[in-house]
Write an enzyme that holds these catalytic residues in place. Structure first.
Site, PDB file in Angstrom:
ATOM      1  N   LYS A  26       0.811  -1.217   0.000  1.00 53.41           N
ATOM      2  CA  LYS A  26       0.000   0.000   0.000  1.00 53.41           C
ATOM      3  C   LYS A  26       0.845   1.268   0.000  1.00 53.41           C
ATOM      4  O   LYS A  26       0.349   2.349  -0.272  1.00 53.41           O
ATOM      5  CB  LYS A  26      -0.918   0.021   1.237  1.00 53.41           C
ATOM      6  CG  LYS A  26      -2.107  -0.915   1.161  1.00 53.41           C
ATOM      7  CD  LYS A  26      -3.047  -0.753   2.344  1.00 53.41           C
ATOM      8  CE  LYS A  26      -2.520  -1.398   3.607  1.00 53.41           C
ATOM      9  NZ  LYS A  26      -2.309  -2.847   3.541  1.00 53.41           N
ATOM     10  N   SER A  72      -5.962 -10.224   7.421  1.00 55.98           N
ATOM     11  CA  SER A  72      -6.433 -10.602   6.084  1.00 55.98           C
ATOM     12  C   SER A  72      -5.752 -11.888   5.590  1.00 55.98           C
ATOM     13  O   SER A  72      -6.241 -12.518   4.667  1.00 55.98           O
ATOM     14  CB  SER A  72      -6.239  -9.456   5.088  1.00 55.98           C
ATOM     15  OG  SER A  72      -4.887  -9.088   5.042  1.00 55.98           O
ATOM     16  N   HIS A  95       1.985 -11.367  11.069  1.00 55.77           N
ATOM     17  CA  HIS A  95       2.651 -10.177  10.544  1.00 55.77           C
ATOM     18  C   HIS A  95       2.264  -8.956  11.373  1.00 55.77           C
ATOM     19  O   HIS A  95       1.218  -8.949  12.033  1.00 55.77           O
ATOM     20  CB  HIS A  95       2.301  -9.971   9.063  1.00 55.77           C
ATOM     21  CG  HIS A  95       0.838  -9.835   8.793  1.00 55.77           C
ATOM     22  ND1 HIS A  95      -0.021 -10.922   8.785  1.00 55.77           N
ATOM     23  CD2 HIS A  95       0.059  -8.755   8.541  1.00 55.77           C
ATOM     24  CE1 HIS A  95      -1.255 -10.511   8.523  1.00 55.77           C
ATOM     25  NE2 HIS A  95      -1.239  -9.186   8.380  1.00 55.77           N
ATOM     26  N   HIS A 104       1.974  -4.647  11.311  1.00 55.19           N
ATOM     27  CA  HIS A 104       1.894  -3.430  10.508  1.00 55.19           C
ATOM     28  C   HIS A 104       2.744  -2.343  11.165  1.00 55.19           C
ATOM     29  O   HIS A 104       2.646  -2.129  12.376  1.00 55.19           O
ATOM     30  CB  HIS A 104       0.448  -2.961  10.386  1.00 55.19           C
ATOM     31  CG  HIS A 104      -0.452  -3.981   9.764  1.00 55.19           C
ATOM     32  ND1 HIS A 104      -0.854  -3.925   8.455  1.00 55.19           N
ATOM     33  CD2 HIS A 104      -0.999  -5.114  10.271  1.00 55.19           C
ATOM     34  CE1 HIS A 104      -1.618  -4.965   8.185  1.00 55.19           C
ATOM     35  NE2 HIS A 104      -1.727  -5.702   9.278  1.00 55.19           N
TER      36      HIS A 104
END
Lengths: 302, 302
Positions: free
Chosen positions: B170, B235, B240, B242
């Site tokens: 992103k 998702s 993981h 962020h």
């Protein structure tokens, strides 16, 4: 400035950009303005693009291809010029004080970690130092001296751990999608989530229950259509819970690092009633927040 | 549609509004479109107002007072019409499939509570049922078969609890204010934060340390200028973290009820290494999420 004098944007002398947000299509400018033939005084202008007009056949007068690939196409469009369809909405504050300028300026955010020791050393004394007058407005609501007609629920006076629920001032009282209520505890003993222990679980559960009941009865919302959360740091140190339609996204005060799901807090307190006193809490502080500098300095020794 | 054929908005036959966001000044429409003389096919049009042009003296051609009180004034404004200044940007998807239509449709969100029992009964089987192919792209990154040149940090191969850090797709790799990295664990053992125990604290702390080191060395950011969080539900079910600039606000995936501060998770695990297995977790699910219906049904018996 009286309402009879139309503000003349042409008299505004631009000085600098205080803030801009391409996503929200806004820009906030600082400048000066002559009013009533006086000296130039500071003025803040916040400009935002207006909402899109209702789509009709003649919606776009002219379009221009930017790019096209496979099934995707991008174009620029020009709307028909019309008196009914302004391009921007402009908010002016004039004369603007230092406080207004600070409020409308972009603020840098820092993530800090508050250990129990830092709570005792920095945050608790900061909360203790607040004069009672700062939460007088909360006391007025609790005593029934203000907003009495807006109160949606109030615990009986002899209830330990009582609370009341009323619409938040941010809500327009109409748009269910942006429903925003607040539950405020009747006692001023719990100042923030740091003070919550297992003894408060019944209060937290009953806030949840009443919020669900009211939102269901008055606005037809299901329990799963509400997001209940608590701020840390809060904007005032008298325990309160934010009650928001779960479809109301993009609220800045809903971010992790400031907002804590009420359900998660209940679960943590049920597992360990003293957890919120023992936890290290990470949260964002804006540079204008009084705790920012002392907390940033304290981070170095962590 | 090829790039040589300019998309003609006038051929679009409006059917219904899929979504609209007054805050973001966007509207998404579903309709049909004749292409190349063919039958009408479904088309999605997403219209957004363009960013504000740079402020200059002639910025607003005409203004009209809405209201004025004390130091506050509101006006509507009309911008000079110009070829360089389009009013809207239009994205077209044509022909649009059912999947496109679902993706662009407004989705209702529900807040659900996941007890440990509901995790075992509903969520764990859902995660277990994912074919390995769904996270093949993660395995490819870990094995160095893809995005190898983008990796900013990789643990030595013999490290237990290893991970790598790379820019999130992103991020534009340029705008430091919207910096977005992701740390991915090398093993696929930890599928979500439900699997985290005290044994993973060293990994979580070293993700934090390396993220801070990289963001400092490459982009001059301080440790307090990073917000590290973990999604639940995520998702994809391969652990993981962020890593986002703390000034990057308004991200939908940063909301309480989905995002959990990495620092808070570390603190909870240090206080009780099995807490994330024992906790009831509250989070928002969109109606299109496969867990939504079973979790909503399960809420009734809670």
């Amino acid at each position: 400035m009286t309402s009879s004098e139309a503000y003349n944007l042409r008299d505004f002398v631009f000085e600098k950009i205080l803030n801009e947000d391409p996503l929200l299509h806004t820009v906030t400018l600082l400048g000066t303005q002559k009013i009533n033939g006086s000296e130039n005084v500071p003025a803040i202008i916040r400009i935002e693009k207006t909402a899109l007009p209702v789509f009709t056949d003649g919606f776009v007068e002219r379009s221009e291809l930017i790019e096209s690939t496979d099934i995707y196409t991008w174009l620029f469009g020009w709307l028909p010029k019309s008196d009914d369809n302004p391009d921007v909405k402009i908010n002016v504050i004039c004369p603007a004080t230092e406080t207004h300028i600070r409020k409308y300026s972009a603020q840098k955010f820092h993530i800090v970690r508050e250990t129990p020791a830092l709570y005792e050393r920095i945050v608790k004394p900061y909360i203790d130092a607040f004069p009672a007058s700062r939460t007088q407005w909360v006391e007025d609501i609790i005593a029934g001296r203000s907003e009495a007609s807006k109160v949606l629920f109030r615990s009986p006076p002899d209830t330990s751990n009582g609370f009341l629920i009323l619409p938040d001032m941010k809500w327009d009282l109409v748009t269910v999608n942006s429903l925003y209520l607040v539950a405020i505890s009747l006692t001023s003993e719990v100042r923030s989530l740091r003070d919550l222990t297992s003894g408060h679980v019944p209060m937290l559960k009953s806030i949840k229950g009443e919020a669900e009941r009211i939102a269901g009865a008055k606005w037809g919302l299901k329990a799963t259509e509400l997001r209940l959360f608590v701020h840390y740091q809060p904007s005032y140190y008298h325990f309160h819970v934010h009650i928001v339609n779960s479809n109301y996204t993009g609220l800045q005060g809903m971010s992790t690092g400031q907002a804590h799901m009420l359900d998660d807090l209940i679960s943590l307190l049920e597992l360990d009633g003293a957890l919120l006193q023992k936890m290290t809490l990470a949260y964002a502080l804006g540079e204008n927040h009084a705790l920012c500098t002392p907390m940033l300095e304290a981070q170095i020794t962590l």
